[in-house]
Design an enzyme around this catalytic site. Structure first.
Site, PDB file in Angstrom:
ATOM      1  N   VAL A 178       0.936  -1.162   0.063  1.00  0.00           N
ATOM      2  CA  VAL A 178      -0.030   0.090   0.067  1.00  0.00           C
ATOM      3  C   VAL A 178       0.963   1.253  -0.078  1.00  0.00           C
ATOM      4  CG1 VAL A 178      -1.788   1.196   0.971  1.00  0.00           C
ATOM      5  CG2 VAL A 178      -1.973  -1.095   1.355  1.00  0.00           C
ATOM      6  N   CYS A 179       0.726   2.137  -1.045  1.00  0.00           N
ATOM      7  CA  CYS A 179       1.795   3.337  -0.931  1.00  0.00           C
ATOM      8  C   CYS A 179       0.651   4.425  -1.812  1.00  0.00           C
ATOM      9  CB  CYS A 179       2.946   3.171  -1.503  1.00  0.00           C
ATOM     10  SG  CYS A 179       2.957   2.563  -3.112  1.00  0.00           S
ATOM     11  N   VAL A 180       1.159   5.641  -1.658  1.00  0.00           N
ATOM     12  CA  VAL A 180       0.635   6.901  -2.251  1.00  0.00           C
ATOM     13  C   VAL A 180       1.951   7.744  -2.702  1.00  0.00           C
ATOM     14  CG1 VAL A 180      -0.663   8.994  -2.020  1.00  0.00           C
ATOM     15  CG2 VAL A 180      -1.556   6.869  -1.117  1.00  0.00           C
ATOM     16  N   ARG A 186      -1.965  13.201   2.152  1.00  0.00           N
ATOM     17  CA  ARG A 186      -3.079  13.746   2.510  1.00  0.00           C
ATOM     18  C   ARG A 186      -4.007  14.208   1.656  1.00  0.00           C
ATOM     19  NH1 ARG A 186      -1.689  13.976   7.563  1.00  0.00           N
ATOM     20  NH2 ARG A 186      -3.562  15.623   8.217  1.00  0.00           N
ATOM     21  N   GLY A 188      -6.539  12.004   0.517  1.00  0.00           N
ATOM     22  CA  GLY A 188      -7.565  10.931   0.604  1.00  0.00           C
ATOM     23  C   GLY A 188      -7.347   9.932  -0.302  1.00  0.00           C
ATOM     24  N   GLY A 190      -5.105   7.429   0.081  1.00  0.00           N
ATOM     25  CA  GLY A 190      -5.179   6.090   0.755  1.00  0.00           C
ATOM     26  C   GLY A 190      -6.488   5.494   1.179  1.00  0.00           C
ATOM     27  N   GLU A 218       2.767   5.863  12.351  1.00  0.00           N
ATOM     28  CA  GLU A 218       1.499   6.508  12.810  1.00  0.00           C
ATOM     29  C   GLU A 218       0.447   6.980  11.705  1.00  0.00           C
ATOM     30  OE1 GLU A 218       0.239   6.457  15.912  1.00  0.00           O
ATOM     31  OE2 GLU A 218       2.165   5.598  16.576  1.00  0.00           O
ATOM     32  N   TYR A 224      -5.846   3.164   8.636  1.00  0.00           N
ATOM     33  CA  TYR A 224      -6.510   2.045   8.788  1.00  0.00           C
ATOM     34  C   TYR A 224      -7.516   2.273  10.143  1.00  0.00           C
ATOM     35  CZ  TYR A 224      -2.815   0.252   5.660  1.00  0.00           C
ATOM     36  OH  TYR A 224      -1.995  -0.100   4.902  1.00  0.00           O
TER      37      TYR A 224
END
Length: 260
Positions: A178-180, A186, A188, A190, A218, A224
């Protein structure tokens, strides 16, 4: 927040988990919490990928996000291409159902038109160059990606304990890789990726969705948690030391509406 779940040596994966109320139909608005306009943009597409050029773009984004190579590393571009080629072949193997121990695997990508990305007030030249692909005559860029894996467990990771009622190889799945893109944190994305993964998992008949996340990550834990995942257990300290990585938490999400 480039890494939204715990990294593994490329090629590899990442994961996600839990909602306490389990028997409601699942909808996109139910499973995501957008923050910025990009998440609402009609130009954004979050979908399963199958075309090889889009899978290649996803592999390049993962290398961009997960590798810790310094800009001064000798032969940096050659090494990055080697990592991308290795991840690309691994994605194709998993998606085609050829990876032993995996059932269905889907690569889910968030993409936007290249022209739209260039119009944003962010420095994204490298992203546009390395993560671009063409579909239906339009140049688009992969700005977020993850894998949804139907399997009992992921290699070198602690396994989930649910479901208990039927064979776990049919109804258990994990999120991974999972990556952006760091330029678009920030926004949205994800949440959009996780939301789509839940819809696909629901269609597959998955009842229990898991993800692994480093204890000190964090931003990922917040993502999640806001997406409904809850704590199930954590990795033994000895295992993390043996694998030379930060200790992981295992999070769980119960897919609403799936009857076991």
């Amino acid at each position: 927040m480039a890494l939204l779940s715990s990294p593994r040596p490329l090629p590899t994966h990442f994961s996600a988990s839990s909602l306490l109320v389990r028997r409601r139909p699942i909808t996109a608005c139910q499973v995501c919490t957008p923050k910025q306009p990009l998440h609402h943009s009609t130009l954004l597409n979050v979908s399963e990928a199958s075309a090889e050029d889009e899978l290649w773009a996803a592999a390049c984004l993962r290398v961009r996000s997960f590798s810790n190579l310094k800009p001064t590393t000798f032969g940096l571009q050659d090494h990055q291409r080697f990592l991308a080629e290795r991840e690309f072949e691994a994605i194709k193997e998993r998606v085609s159902g050829k990876r032993k121990g995996f059932g269905r695997v889907s690569c889910i990508n968030a993409t936007v038109p290249l022209s739209h990305l260039l119009s944003l007030s962010v420095s994204a030249d490298d992203l546009c160059a390395s993560c671009k692909f063409t579909t239906n005559g339009q140049d688009r860029v992969v700005v977020g990606t993850l894998d949804l894996n139907q399997c009992v467990s992921l290699p070198d990771e602690i396994a989930g304990s649910r479901p208990k009622e039927i064979g776990a190889d049919f109804a258990r799945a994990y999120l991974s890789n999972v990556c952006v893109a760091k330029e678009l944190h920030r926004t949205g994305l994800g949440h959009a990726l996780v939301a789509k993964s839940k819809l696909v998992a629901h269609d597959w008949g998955i009842s229990d969705l898991y993800v692994h996340v480093a204890v000190d990550n964090e931003p990922a834990k917040q993502l999640y948690t806001k997406s409904g995942f809850v704590y199930e257990c954590d990795e033994p300290a000895w295992q993390a030391r043996f694998l030379d990585r930060p200790r992981r938490l295992l999070l769980w999400f119960g897919i609403p509406g799936v009857q076991l």
